[in-house]
Design a protein around this motif. Structure first.
Motif, PDB file in Angstrom:
ATOM      1  N   GLN A 200      39.291  36.161  36.635  1.00 17.32           N
ATOM      2  CA  GLN A 200      37.836  36.356  36.797  1.00 17.32           C
ATOM      3  C   GLN A 200      37.257  37.137  35.619  1.00 17.32           C
ATOM      4  N   ASN A 201      37.980  38.167  35.177  1.00 17.42           N
ATOM      5  CA  ASN A 201      37.468  38.983  34.078  1.00 17.42           C
ATOM      6  C   ASN A 201      37.412  38.193  32.769  1.00 17.42           C
TER       7      ASN A 201
ATOM      8  N   ALA B 213      42.189  38.878  39.343  1.00 12.67           N
ATOM      9  CA  ALA B 213      41.331  39.799  38.580  1.00 12.67           C
ATOM     10  C   ALA B 213      41.327  39.421  37.105  1.00 12.67           C
TER      11      ALA B 213
ATOM     12  N   VAL C 177      35.581  42.494  38.091  1.00 16.46           N
ATOM     13  CA  VAL C 177      36.616  43.166  38.903  1.00 16.46           C
ATOM     14  C   VAL C 177      37.163  44.373  38.135  1.00 16.46           C
TER      15      VAL C 177
ATOM     16  N   GLU D 165      46.551  39.453  43.571  1.00 19.66           N
ATOM     17  CA  GLU D 165      45.316  40.209  43.307  1.00 19.66           C
ATOM     18  C   GLU D 165      45.113  40.435  41.802  1.00 19.66           C
TER      19      GLU D 165
ATOM     20  N   LEU E 171      40.099  46.672  38.743  1.00 15.17           N
ATOM     21  CA  LEU E 171      41.254  46.882  39.634  1.00 15.17           C
ATOM     22  C   LEU E 171      41.586  48.359  39.807  1.00 15.17           C
TER      23      LEU E 171
END
Ligand code: LIP
Length: 274
Positions: free
Chosen positions: A175-176, A172, A266, A168, A268
């Protein structure tokens, strides 16, 4: 309180410089490395030795003050209103292990849970960053000021892969980074949260974001950045920074903070520090 903080700063700088000497002395020899949460999350005997040294000196000088530190975080201590010295003995441990010079000792003092004093010292870069609440920020005694960056399209952005390797978290991070890299001038990561924030405060970079940090990684440097004219906030909607939330958005200007916050896909939610 302010005369107390002046005295704490004098003492804090003395022990930070000694911690720096311990790091330099250990640099050329076997560091006795162990892994923590992942093979990318390391601790050396210097991390432990510096924390023990700092805690010992603080308790001797200020027996009624509290201490919180990275290497003793398995013993959960409540963060209270009393003056509390929050320490990362070696921020950027992976760099330290590899003799990559971006590592530092980070000392933040909170009173009533508000940061009032910050000392970040990098012995290998020969940089001593200091700040007292309301009194400005300094690097080697010279006033610091953020760069007035107008927008993300002109920004040098700092971020990190971090030391967690759970699926996860990796997703994240990817993607960030992917979302921001198209919009900014460039992206870098120094490998030390405290130094990333101090470099934004120095005007060398414009914004920094990371998920997965702890209070000891960010408490001191976030005061330094604010005192240099920058902003520290939550990555989500630029809400108020929550030092227990494991995430930070640190920027020279509100404009760039808002653009990064709106760009990150995202945000988190990791297990909190409290
Ligand atoms: C490190 C941070 C770094 C971050 C790592 C780690 P340590 O602190 O400063 O920016 O990416 O996950 O938390 O463990 O070297 O004190």
């Amino acid at each position: 309180m302010s005369s107390d903080v002046i005295e704490w700063e004098k003492f804090g700088i003395e022990i930070a410089l000694e911690a720096g000497r311990m790091m330099q002395e250990a640099s050329g020899r076997n560091k006795n490395i162990e892994t923590k949460c992942s093979p990318q999350d390391l601790v050396t005997e210097t991390d432990r030795g510096v924390e023990q040294f700092l805690f010992g000196e603080i308790k001797k000088r200020y027996p009624d003050h509290e201490t919180i530190g990275e290497e003793s975080s398995d013993v959960k201590k409540p963060w209270t209103d009393v003056p509390t010295w929050i320490i990362d003995p070696v921020d950027g441990t992976m760099n330290f292990v590899h003799t990559f010079p971006f590592c530092c000792v980070s000392i933040g003092v909170t009173y009533k849970k508000e940061p009032v004093l910050a000392i970040v010292y990098s012995p290998f870069l020969d940089k001593l960053f200091t700040a007292k609440k309301g009194q400005g920020a300094f690097c080697n005694g010279k006033p610091m000021k953020v760069r007035p960056c107008k927008g993300l399209s002109e920004a040098l952005v700092l971020s990190e892969l971090g030391s967690g390797r759970e699926e996860e978290r990796i997703n994240a991070v990817c993607q960030n980074v992917k979302s921001v890299m198209w919009k900014c001038h460039g992206m870098r990561g120094l490998g030390s949260a405290a130094l990333n924030i101090c470099y934004v405060a120095s005007g060398y970079a414009d914004v920094y974001f990371e998920f997965g940090l702890h209070i000891w990684d960010m408490v001191a440097a976030s005061l330094i950045l604010q005192e240099a004219g920058g902003v520290v906030c939550d990555t989500k909607n630029c809400g108020p920074l929550d030092l227990m939330s494991r995430r930070i958005l640190a920027s020279g200007t509100q404009q760039v903070a808002a653009e990064v916050s709106a760009t990150l896909p995202v945000h988190l939610e990791l297990e909190r520090d409290d």
